[in-house]
Design a protein around this motif. Structure first.
Motif, PDB file in Angstrom:
ATOM      1  N   TYR A 130      36.449  45.700  37.415  1.00 46.26           N
ATOM      2  CA  TYR A 130      37.867  45.955  37.647  1.00 46.26           C
ATOM      3  C   TYR A 130      38.038  46.488  39.069  1.00 46.26           C
ATOM      4  O   TYR A 130      37.054  46.883  39.715  1.00 46.26           O
ATOM      5  N   PRO A 131      39.278  46.485  39.588  1.00 45.39           N
ATOM      6  CA  PRO A 131      39.493  46.954  40.968  1.00 45.39           C
ATOM      7  C   PRO A 131      38.880  48.336  41.218  1.00 45.39           C
ATOM      8  O   PRO A 131      39.045  49.265  40.414  1.00 45.39           O
ATOM      9  N   LEU A 149      27.364  48.147  39.929  1.00 47.56           N
ATOM     10  CA  LEU A 149      26.739  48.802  38.786  1.00 47.56           C
ATOM     11  C   LEU A 149      27.720  49.589  37.909  1.00 47.56           C
ATOM     12  O   LEU A 149      27.309  50.169  36.909  1.00 47.56           O
ATOM     13  N   THR A 150      28.985  49.623  38.276  1.00 44.88           N
ATOM     14  CA  THR A 150      29.946  50.432  37.516  1.00 44.88           C
ATOM     15  C   THR A 150      29.984  50.093  36.029  1.00 44.88           C
ATOM     16  O   THR A 150      29.959  51.009  35.187  1.00 44.88           O
ATOM     17  N   PRO A 151      30.043  48.804  35.619  1.00 43.29           N
ATOM     18  CA  PRO A 151      30.085  48.513  34.183  1.00 43.29           C
ATOM     19  C   PRO A 151      28.858  49.008  33.421  1.00 43.29           C
ATOM     20  O   PRO A 151      28.918  49.208  32.207  1.00 43.29           O
ATOM     21  N   ALA A 206      47.836  43.515  34.370  1.00 44.90           N
ATOM     22  CA  ALA A 206      47.604  44.569  35.364  1.00 44.90           C
ATOM     23  C   ALA A 206      47.550  45.939  34.704  1.00 44.90           C
ATOM     24  O   ALA A 206      46.733  46.796  35.073  1.00 44.90           O
ATOM     25  N   ARG A 207      48.404  46.156  33.712  1.00 43.45           N
ATOM     26  CA  ARG A 207      48.423  47.445  33.005  1.00 43.45           C
ATOM     27  C   ARG A 207      47.126  47.664  32.238  1.00 43.45           C
ATOM     28  O   ARG A 207      46.552  48.759  32.256  1.00 43.45           O
ATOM     29  N   LEU A 208      46.635  46.626  31.587  1.00 41.41           N
ATOM     30  CA  LEU A 208      45.390  46.747  30.828  1.00 41.41           C
ATOM     31  C   LEU A 208      44.198  46.971  31.745  1.00 41.41           C
ATOM     32  O   LEU A 208      43.243  47.673  31.377  1.00 41.41           O
ATOM     33  N   ALA A 209      44.227  46.371  32.935  1.00 35.16           N
ATOM     34  CA  ALA A 209      43.111  46.548  33.872  1.00 35.16           C
ATOM     35  C   ALA A 209      42.948  48.017  34.251  1.00 35.16           C
ATOM     36  O   ALA A 209      41.829  48.480  34.504  1.00 35.16           O
TER      37      ALA A 209
END
Length: 422
Positions: free
Chosen positions: A183-184, A189-191, A254-257
Motif C-alpha cells: 500500500y502507499p 518488507l512492510t507486508p 482509496a478508503r480501504l487502502a
C-alpha cells in the motif's frame, strides 16, 4: 468528541461474570470434550480463570485449525474452551460500547440483525434503484492489521487492564493465509513485518471485524450518502447512475487502502438490479422472489444421505439428525422453496432399524412379514408388530415423531424400502 470508558475490567474478570460467560459459551457444545471437562469442574475452573485474569497472567491457548473446502476454501480456528469463556466475558462488556456507534445497516454478528434482515434490506434498496455496486474484501479476516485494530479499540477504551486483555487476544491470533499486498508508503518488507490476521471462528474476531470496518460504514453513509449495507466483508451500494457507482468504487478503494484492505478483483462489480443476484446464500429476483443456489441444494441432498448412513452406523442419533435437517429447512423457508422442500423431504422416511439389544439392523433386510419391491410394499399377514415411521414435512419437522430410533430410507423410486402404511 468520542468518550472513552475506564474501569471496565472488574466487570469482565469477576467470578459472576465469568460464570455467566461459561454458560453462554457452552450452549450447543455440552457434548464437546473440552466443554464437558470445563463444566465438570466449573467453579474450580472459573476461579482459576479469575485469578489468572486479575494477576494478568492469562495467555491464550493453542488453536485447533480446521481446513474447509465447501462452499469455499478457508481455515477455521477453534480456541480452547476456557479461552472462549474469556471471549464471551470480554465481549459482553466491551461490545455494547461500540454497538451504539455502529450504523443501522451493518447486519453481521449483532443482536436483532442477521442474514435474513440484511437480505430484506438489500431487496428494499434494489427495488428503489437501477444499479448496484457489489463489493467483497479480498481475504478480509487474514488481512486485518493488528496495530490499526488496536488503535481503534484504544480510542474508545481507557481501562489499562481491559486494553491489556484486548491486546492479548489479538496478539494470540494464530497465523492466517498470507496476504502480501503493498500500500502507499510501504517498502519492500512492510507486508512481512506488520502482524495481521484474525482467526475465523472466534467470537472476538466477529466483533473486531465490525469495529475495523466501522469507519467505512460511516464514510459510505455520511460522506458518500449512499444507500449502503454491509454483512461482514460483503457490502453493496445502490444508485440509478452507473457512473456514480464507478466514482464510489474508486473512493471506497482509496478508503480501504488506508486500512490496508483491498477489494476482491473478481467479486466486485456493477450490475443492473433487474438481474438475479446471489447474496448471503440466496438468489434474489425481482418481484420479491427468492430461490436457493443449486449448489446449496446439492450439498444438502448429500448431507441427508450422509446422515442416513451415519445413523445406520450408530455415529448419530435421531435427535442429532433432526437438528441438521431443521436447520436447513428453516434457512430454506426464507426462500420460495415450498415445492423444493416437498421434493427433498417427500422420501425422507424414518423407520425403526434397531433391535431391542440396540444393535443396528441390516438396512437391506426386510422385517419379518414384509415384502420389498421397487415401491413401498404393504405388510403381508404375519404375527410381527406394526412398525412406526416418521416422515419429514416440508418444514423440516417430523410428521409422526417416532417413539424410538429411526432411519432414513432412500427414495422408493430409487431403491426398495420397507414401510408399513396400513
Amino acid at each position: 468528541m468520542v468518550s472513552r470508558h475506564p474501569d471496565l475490567f472488574d466487570r469482565i474478570a469477576e467470578f459472576g461474570a465469568l460464570m455467566q460467560a461459561a454458560r453462554r459459551a457452552v450452549r450447543g457444545k455440552r457434548g464437546k470434550p473440552g466443554a464437558a471437562a470445563f463444566m465438570a469442574g466449573l467453579e474450580t475452573e472459573v476461579l482459576r480463570l479469575e485469578r489468572e485474569l486479575q494477576t494478568q497472567t492469562w495467555r491464550p491457548g493453542h488453536y485447533v485449525e480446521i481446513e474447509l473446502f465447501v462452499p469455499k476454501h478457508r481455515i477455521v480456528s477453534a480456541a480452547p474452551f476456557r479461552d472462549r469463556v474469556v471471549h464471551h466475558a470480554l465481549c459482553a462488556v466491551v461490545e455494547p460500547i461500540f454497538e451504539r456507534g455502529f450504523i443501522f445497516d451493518s447486519y453481521a454478528n449483532r443482536t436483532g440483525k442477521g442474514t435474513h434482515k440484511a437480505i430484506a434490506r438489500y431487496e428494499c434498496y434494489r427495488d428503489r434503484h437501477r444499479h448496484v455496486l457489489r463489493c467483497d474484501i479480498y481475504r478480509y479476516f487474514p488481512a486485518i492489521d493488528h496495530q490499526m485494530l488496536k488503535e481503534d479499540l484504544h480510542r474508545r477504551i481507557a481501562c489499562p487492564r481491559t486494553l491489556w486483555l484486548l491486546d492479548a487476544v489479538i496478539d494470540g491470533s494464530n497465523p492466517q493465509e498470507p496476504v502480501h499486498l503493498h500500500y502507499p508508503g510501504d517498502d519492500l518488507l512492510t507486508p512481512l513485518t506488520r502482524r495481521r490476521g484474525l482467526p475465523i471462528g472466534n467470537l472476538t474476531s466477529q466483533f473486531f471485524a465490525n469495529v475495523y470496518l466501522d469507519g467505512l460504514d460511516h464514510f459510505a453513509k455520511e460522506v458518500l450518502r449512499a444507500p449502503y449495507l454491509r454483512y461482514v466483508d460483503d457490502f453493496a451500494l445502490f444508485h440509478d447512475d452507473p457512473a456514480v457507482l464507478v466514482e464510489w468504487r474508486q473512493r471506497v478503494t482509496a478508503r480501504l487502502a488506508r486500512r490496508r484492505l483491498s477489494l476482491h478483483p473478481h467479486k466486485t462489480h456493477i450490475i443492473s438490479t433487474e438481474a438475479p443476484a446471489t447474496f448471503l446464500g440466496f438468489v434474489l429476483l425481482r418481484g420479491g422472489w427468492r430461490r436457493l443456489p443449486e449448489e446449496n441444494v446439492r450439498r444438502f441432498r448429500n448431507r441427508l444421505r450422509s446422515l442416513r448412513d451415519r445413523y445406520h452406523s450408530g455415529s448419530v442419533d435421531l435427535d442429532q439428525a433432526m437438528r441438521h435437517i431443521r436447520s436447513w429447512a428453516g434457512h430454506a423457508a426464507h426462500a420460495d422453496t415450498w415445492r423444493l422442500r416437498q421434493a427433498v423431504f417427500r422420501d425422507a422416511v424414518f423407520l425403526p432399524s434397531r433391535r431391542p439389544d440396540r444393535s443396528p439392523a441390516a438396512s437391506s433386510a426386510a422385517a419379518p412379514g414384509t415384502t420389498t419391491h421397487g415401491t413401498c410394499a404393504r405388510t403381508t399377514a404375519t404375527t410381527t408388530r406394526r412398525t412406526t415411521e416418521t416422515t419429514i414435512s416440508a418444514s423440516g419437522l417430523p410428521r409422526h415423531p417416532a417413539a424410538g430410533a429411526g432411519v432414513f430410507t432412500e427414495s422408493p423410486g430409487a431403491q426398495g424400502c420397507v414401510q408399513d402404511r396400513s
